[in-house]
Design a protein around this motif. Structure first.
Motif, PDB file in Angstrom:
ATOM      1  N   ALA A 294       0.834  -1.208   0.000  1.00 33.63           N
ATOM      2  CA  ALA A 294       0.000   0.000   0.000  1.00 33.63           C
ATOM      3  C   ALA A 294       0.867   1.255   0.000  1.00 33.63           C
ATOM      4  CB  ALA A 294      -0.928  -0.010   1.211  1.00 33.63           C
ATOM      5  N   ALA A 295       1.918   1.241   0.802  1.00 36.61           N
ATOM      6  CA  ALA A 295       2.800   2.408   0.862  1.00 36.61           C
ATOM      7  C   ALA A 295       3.517   2.611  -0.468  1.00 36.61           C
ATOM      8  CB  ALA A 295       3.819   2.249   1.997  1.00 36.61           C
ATOM      9  N   ALA A 296       3.899   1.511  -1.100  1.00 39.73           N
ATOM     10  CA  ALA A 296       4.581   1.610  -2.387  1.00 39.73           C
ATOM     11  C   ALA A 296       3.650   2.246  -3.420  1.00 39.73           C
ATOM     12  CB  ALA A 296       5.041   0.232  -2.853  1.00 39.73           C
ATOM     13  N   MET A 297       2.398   1.855  -3.343  1.00 35.14           N
ATOM     14  CA  MET A 297       1.419   2.405  -4.281  1.00 35.14           C
ATOM     15  C   MET A 297       1.182   3.896  -3.991  1.00 35.14           C
ATOM     16  SD  MET A 297       0.058   0.919  -6.759  1.00 35.14           S
ATOM     17  CE  MET A 297      -1.048   1.490  -8.020  1.00 35.14           C
ATOM     18  N   SER A 298       1.092   4.255  -2.725  1.00 34.88           N
ATOM     19  CA  SER A 298       0.942   5.673  -2.380  1.00 34.88           C
ATOM     20  C   SER A 298       2.152   6.459  -2.870  1.00 34.88           C
ATOM     21  CB  SER A 298       0.824   5.849  -0.862  1.00 34.88           C
ATOM     22  OG  SER A 298      -0.255   5.102  -0.373  1.00 34.88           O
ATOM     23  N   ASN A 299       3.313   5.851  -2.720  1.00 33.17           N
ATOM     24  CA  ASN A 299       4.543   6.482  -3.182  1.00 33.17           C
ATOM     25  C   ASN A 299       4.466   6.745  -4.690  1.00 33.17           C
ATOM     26  OD1 ASN A 299       7.226   7.394  -2.713  1.00 33.17           O
ATOM     27  ND2 ASN A 299       8.015   5.485  -3.571  1.00 33.17           N
ATOM     28  N   LEU A 300       3.994   5.735  -5.433  1.00 31.77           N
ATOM     29  CA  LEU A 300       3.861   5.888  -6.884  1.00 31.77           C
ATOM     30  C   LEU A 300       2.881   7.001  -7.236  1.00 31.77           C
ATOM     31  CD1 LEU A 300       3.792   2.275  -8.357  1.00 31.77           C
ATOM     32  CD2 LEU A 300       5.431   4.105  -8.873  1.00 31.77           C
ATOM     33  N   ARG A 301       1.814   7.108  -6.476  1.00 34.69           N
ATOM     34  CA  ARG A 301       0.830   8.164  -6.759  1.00 34.69           C
ATOM     35  C   ARG A 301       1.457   9.541  -6.582  1.00 34.69           C
ATOM     36  NH1 ARG A 301      -3.606   7.062  -2.787  1.00 34.69           N
ATOM     37  NH2 ARG A 301      -4.403   9.052  -3.552  1.00 34.69           N
ATOM     38  N   ILE A 302       2.273   9.668  -5.532  1.00 35.48           N
ATOM     39  CA  ILE A 302       2.946  10.960  -5.327  1.00 35.48           C
ATOM     40  C   ILE A 302       3.920  11.221  -6.467  1.00 35.48           C
ATOM     41  CG2 ILE A 302       4.547  12.230  -3.847  1.00 35.48           C
ATOM     42  CD1 ILE A 302       3.301  10.882  -1.453  1.00 35.48           C
ATOM     43  N   ILE A 303       4.655  10.159  -6.835  1.00 31.72           N
ATOM     44  CA  ILE A 303       5.629  10.305  -7.921  1.00 31.72           C
ATOM     45  C   ILE A 303       4.934  10.735  -9.209  1.00 31.72           C
ATOM     46  CG2 ILE A 303       7.143   8.965  -9.450  1.00 31.72           C
ATOM     47  CD1 ILE A 303       7.894   7.361  -6.846  1.00 31.72           C
ATOM     48  N   ALA A 304       3.825  10.072  -9.508  1.00 34.69           N
ATOM     49  CA  ALA A 304       3.112  10.398 -10.745  1.00 34.69           C
ATOM     50  C   ALA A 304       2.607  11.842 -10.715  1.00 34.69           C
ATOM     51  CB  ALA A 304       1.953   9.426 -10.948  1.00 34.69           C
ATOM     52  N   SER A 305       2.197  12.286  -9.515  1.00 31.68           N
ATOM     53  CA  SER A 305       1.642  13.637  -9.430  1.00 31.68           C
ATOM     54  C   SER A 305       2.707  14.718  -9.583  1.00 31.68           C
ATOM     55  CB  SER A 305       0.873  13.817  -8.113  1.00 31.68           C
ATOM     56  OG  SER A 305       1.785  13.975  -7.059  1.00 31.68           O
ATOM     57  N   VAL A 306       3.955  14.390  -9.311  1.00 30.86           N
ATOM     58  CA  VAL A 306       5.002  15.395  -9.483  1.00 30.86           C
ATOM     59  C   VAL A 306       5.837  15.137 -10.735  1.00 30.86           C
ATOM     60  CG1 VAL A 306       5.180  15.944  -7.038  1.00 30.86           C
ATOM     61  CG2 VAL A 306       6.652  14.178  -7.995  1.00 30.86           C
ATOM     62  N   GLU A 307       5.456  14.105 -11.500  1.00 32.16           N
ATOM     63  CA  GLU A 307       6.157  13.815 -12.751  1.00 32.16           C
ATOM     64  C   GLU A 307       6.090  15.073 -13.613  1.00 32.16           C
ATOM     65  OE1 GLU A 307       7.600  10.871 -13.570  1.00 32.16           O
ATOM     66  OE2 GLU A 307       8.097  11.313 -15.645  1.00 32.16           O
ATOM     67  N   GLY A 308       7.235  15.440 -14.153  1.00 33.84           N
ATOM     68  CA  GLY A 308       7.243  16.680 -14.907  1.00 33.84           C
ATOM     69  C   GLY A 308       7.764  17.831 -14.081  1.00 33.84           C
ATOM     70  N   GLY A 309       8.318  17.529 -12.926  1.00 37.86           N
ATOM     71  CA  GLY A 309       8.979  18.569 -12.141  1.00 37.86           C
ATOM     72  C   GLY A 309       8.266  18.873 -10.851  1.00 37.86           C
ATOM     73  N   GLY A 310       8.934  19.613 -10.007  1.00 39.98           N
ATOM     74  CA  GLY A 310       8.330  19.990  -8.744  1.00 39.98           C
ATOM     75  C   GLY A 310       8.741  19.065  -7.614  1.00 39.98           C
ATOM     76  N   VAL A 311       8.423  19.502  -6.430  1.00 37.30           N
ATOM     77  CA  VAL A 311       8.795  18.770  -5.232  1.00 37.30           C
ATOM     78  C   VAL A 311       7.508  18.422  -4.511  1.00 37.30           C
ATOM     79  CG1 VAL A 311       9.942  18.998  -3.004  1.00 37.30           C
ATOM     80  CG2 VAL A 311      11.010  19.953  -5.032  1.00 37.30           C
ATOM     81  N   PRO A 312       7.356  17.179  -4.059  1.00 37.98           N
ATOM     82  CA  PRO A 312       6.121  16.840  -3.356  1.00 37.98           C
ATOM     83  C   PRO A 312       5.974  17.648  -2.074  1.00 37.98           C
ATOM     84  CG  PRO A 312       7.715  15.066  -3.193  1.00 37.98           C
ATOM     85  CD  PRO A 312       8.288  16.062  -4.142  1.00 37.98           C
ATOM     86  N   GLY A 313       4.765  17.877  -1.650  1.00 34.91           N
ATOM     87  CA  GLY A 313       4.531  18.671  -0.452  1.00 34.91           C
ATOM     88  C   GLY A 313       4.340  17.800   0.765  1.00 34.91           C
ATOM     89  N   ALA A 314       3.295  18.110   1.517  1.00 33.95           N
ATOM     90  CA  ALA A 314       3.075  17.455   2.805  1.00 33.95           C
ATOM     91  C   ALA A 314       2.768  15.963   2.671  1.00 33.95           C
ATOM     92  CB  ALA A 314       1.945  18.164   3.551  1.00 33.95           C
ATOM     93  N   GLU A 315       2.408  15.526   1.433  1.00 30.25           N
ATOM     94  CA  GLU A 315       2.157  14.087   1.259  1.00 30.25           C
ATOM     95  C   GLU A 315       3.390  13.280   1.620  1.00 30.25           C
ATOM     96  OE1 GLU A 315       1.998  16.240  -1.219  1.00 30.25           O
ATOM     97  OE2 GLU A 315      -0.148  16.533  -1.544  1.00 30.25           O
TER      98      GLU A 315
END
Lengths: 398, 381
Positions: A294-315
């Motif tokens: 589950a954590a790996a999948m959450s990690n992937l979701r964060i990665i996908a959301s910042v794909e294309g640049g940027g730094v993840p936030g509070a997630e």
């Protein structure tokens, strides 16, 4: 929705695997996989291999000699390098101070420091925490006073990881004691060989020397070592902390630890059969494996959301909490799997090249020590309590 | 009903508490741990001189027939100082095995020494494959001449490295996990074929594995009837479980005290960190676990000397389960509440935490005892 990796990403994974198979030194991988001690030389050897391939600075833009990887590529690297037993990258130079220099440093600083990080000339450590400033980092009191062309630094940093190997330290220092506490802080780059710098080891409960105290007594630091503007250091510090947290979920490390645990549990005996076939213990492993998935999948979701640049936030704070808890649970199970043999602490067996008779399982020696050592996971990089405060404030608006 | 200690028990507690306070500072404990024996032979001597090595034995041996409560009282005070001396191993476990199953001659031969502290004993009851199941024994005892020839390996014998006497279990008949066919033997230090592989333990003590290679013993070395030792082993292990519960309570008390002091004294964000609710609640949970553990330790002490019944067994497993869970929680939550300082060698808290977690690895962790309790649990007919 498409949960598949693209053809390019799959090709990249193959490229990474081929590289690791060919270039990762076997002796180093063996140490990593069995949780033996790595020397400074081991880290440097692997760093040179990565640098030659252009894969050391994965976070940096290509113009500075970075790999320019996308978040997905970085993730693939994390998975594969942990699977093959590559040493973790010591983050303080390449993944912590470098992004700050790239974003906020001046031209001279970029030209001077970045190549030295790439070619391994500099080993950086982090001067953030102080005895009186832990979770409340902004209350730090190490003082830097401007005096002509240099600052004079006095104070103490603590929990300085691998500071004994470092020749440089990036420090948060107080330059304006009268300002509100976040506003009087500056970001200074300090040569550890400067007169007045003293490093003293802190031995942790497992007997290891990993962290240090660093003392500054009238240390002269040239003003050109200030990053960005004076008294704006807190902004840079926060930028760096988000970077720090991103890697702290440790999904790849958790997977490697889970495999190690399964190996141990397959070799240990309980009631005349392998422990891993004991229903109770097997369920415990299953539970943590599912949490990890589950954590790996959450990690992937964060990665996908910042794909294309940027730094993840509070997630990333949420993920840091979950990821570190999972790793601690795996360490707990590994210790349990040893039964009475969790007690003996046979230090010789921790050294690579040990040729005596192992007391019990060859992988047993580091297990209990690592369980204790990894209590740090929920403390460092911003304690898990602080991470939850961040989530409560930034995501929930509480 | 009265949960208070009797006057004699109170005196016993004061005696041990005073001794530990006087002789066992944290700095000294580190020295003892690193000394050749891994504990203080001087402190052992003082325990002996005060009659404390005789506590569970009868008056003829200088003791006063102390039971579960007295044994726990000693252990709790030793636990507060993180004392390293193998008192439980020698006096409660090995001494108890000889006392319970030895014949007159054997008792005469060994017990006076154990009771006056001049002999230290330890018990090797587990093996590499046994995983807390004391019936799981592969060490063999073959008939040989007038006695026996022992071969096998006994694992993680705390205090075994300096013991003058080693009580070990070995199999005369049966398969490796049978209760029947187990016998107990006393091996004196120096016996040919006995090798000890000594190591420090992660919690600062020391132990060894016993490698038995054709150890020849005469018939007088066997305790009790041949092949009938399982019940005796389990009964004494139960007493030792109760003793460990007592120790754990002492260690937990100090761990909780230290954490509470730290919460009051450490300031961040301009206030003592104990003002933060998340830390307050965790501290409350630690104290609640300690109180639950204390209750179960008392219960364990009350059944430790009762006749061997399923009820006794079940109660002891319930106690060790609660103790094991509480000990790990207090260790981990205590470290977390301290932050990095709770993980340093120089500060005593980390050493309390290590001992707490490791108590789980002696005579069964919480998983093991939960399983045992579940096996023995009352269910509707």
């Amino acid at each position: 929705m498409n949960l598949n990796y693209s053809a390019e990403e799959q090709a990249f994974r193959e490229e990474v695997r081929a590289f690791l198979e060919e270039k990762l030194p076997e002796d180093i991988a063996a140490k990593v996989k069995s949780y033996r001690r790595l020397s400074k030389g081991d880290h440097q050897r692997w760093q040179r291999v990565l640098s030659e391939r252009g894969w050391y600075a994965t976070h940096w833009p290509e113009e500075y000699g970075g790999a320019g990887w996308t978040p997905v590529q970085k993730h693939i690297w994390d998975e594969e390098s942990n699977r093959y037993g590559a040493p973790r990258t010591i983050p303080f130079g390449v993944n912590m101070v470098a992004p700050v220099i790239i974003r906020f440093g001046n031209q001279q600083q970029k030209q001077y420091y970045l190549p030295r990080i790439l070619n391994g000339e500099d080993w950086w450590c982090q001067g953030y925490s102080e005895p009186g400033a832990g979770s409340d980092l902004a209350s730090l009191s190490t003082r830097a006073v401007r005096n002509g062309d240099h600052y004079v630094v006095n104070g103490q940093k603590t929990w300085t990881t691998l500071g004994q190997h470092a020749n440089r330290i990036f420090c948060l220092v107080r330059t304006d004691p009268d300002a509100r506490k976040q506003e009087g802080i500056s970001f200074l780059l300090i040569d550890m060989n400067s007169p007045g710098v003293t490093v003293r080891p802190i031995i942790t409960l497992d007997g290891e020397h990993e962290v240090n105290e660093v003392f500054f007594e009238d240390v002269k630091v040239p003003v050109e070592n200030l990053v960005g503007e004076e008294n704006k250091g807190w902004t840079y510090a926060k930028y760096l902390l988000t970077y720090e947290r991103t890697g702290l979920a440790g999904i790849g490390l958790a997977r490697a630890a889970l495999n190690h645990l399964k190996g141990l549990a397959s070799r240990q005996q309980k009631n005349g059969r392998p422990l891993i076939r004991d229903p109770g213990f097997r369920q415990r492993i299953a539970r943590v494996e599912i949490d990890l998935q589950a954590a790996a999948m959450s990690n992937l979701r964060i990665i996908a959301s910042v794909e294309g640049g940027g730094v993840p936030g509070a997630e990333s704070s949420m993920l840091k909490v979950r990821g570190t808890e999972i790793r601690q649970q795996i360490n707990d199970l590994a210790r349990r799997a040893l039964g009475p043999y969790a007690l003996p602490f046979v230090e010789e067996e921790l050294e690579a090249g040990f040729e005596g008779d192992y007391l019990s399982d060859p992988d047993a020696a580091p297990v209990a020590a690592q369980y204790f050592n990894n209590r740090k996971l929920s403390i460092f990089g911003g304690s898990n309590e602080i991470q939850k405060n961040i989530v409560a404030k930034m995501i929930l608006g509480l | 009903m009265d949960f208070r200690l009797s006057e004699e028990q109170q005196m016993l507690q004061d005696t041990v508490a005073r001794l530990v306070r006087g002789e066992y500072s944290f700095a000294k404990r580190l020295e003892f741990s690193q000394s050749e024996a891994g504990f203080s032979t001087g402190f052992w001597q003082q325990l002996a001189e005060l009659g404390l090595t005789a506590v569970p034995f009868g008056e003829e041996l200088g003791g006063f027939g102390g039971g579960g409560v007295e044994v726990q009282t000693v252990m709790t005070e030793l636990g507060k100082g993180l004392c390293l001396e193998p008192w439980m191993q020698s006096v409660v476990l090995a001494g108890g095995l000889i006392s319970q199953s030895g014949d007159e001659a054997q008792r005469q031969r060994w017990l006076p020494g154990i009771a006056d502290g001049s002999l230290r004993a330890a018990a090797g009851l587990q093996e590499p494959q046994s995983f807390y199941d004391l019936n799981n024994v592969e060490t063999t005892a073959r008939a040989s001449g007038d006695g026996y020839c022992l071969n096998g390996r006994k694992s993680v014998v705390i205090g075994g490295h300096t013991a003058d006497l080693l009580v070990v279990s070995a199999r005369t008949t049966g398969d490796s996990r049978d209760a029947r066919g187990l016998s107990l033997f006393v091996i004196e230090a120096g016996t040919a074929g006995l090798e000890r592989r000594t190591y420090p333990t992660i919690d600062g003590a020391r132990g060894c594995d016993l490698l038995l290679d054709n150890v020849l013993l005469d018939d007088g070395a066997r305790l009790g009837a041949e092949g009938q030792a399982a019940d005796i082993i389990h009964y004494q292990a139960g007493r030792a479980v109760s003793a460990l519960c007592g120790e754990a309570v002492g260690v937990m008390e100090v761990a909780c005290e230290r954490t509470l002091e730290y919460l009051k004294q450490r300031k961040q964000f301009g206030v003592p960190i104990g003002k933060f609710q998340v830390l307050q609640h965790r501290m409350v949970d630690m104290m609640s676990e300690l109180e639950q553990a204390r209750s179960m330790a008392i219960l364990a002490a009350s059944v430790a000397d009762q006749p061997a019944t399923e009820e006794r067994q079940r109660t002891l497993s319930a106690a060790k389960y609660v103790i094991g869970r509480a000990a790990q929680y207090i260790a981990e939550a205590g470290i977390q509440s301290h932050g990095g300082i709770g993980m340093t060698w120089e500060y005593d808290f980390a050493h309390y935490a290590k001992r707490l977690v490791m108590i789980n690895h002696q005579l069964g962790d919480d998983d093991y005892h939960l399983e045992r309790f579940a096996d023995l649990m009352n269910t509707p007919a």
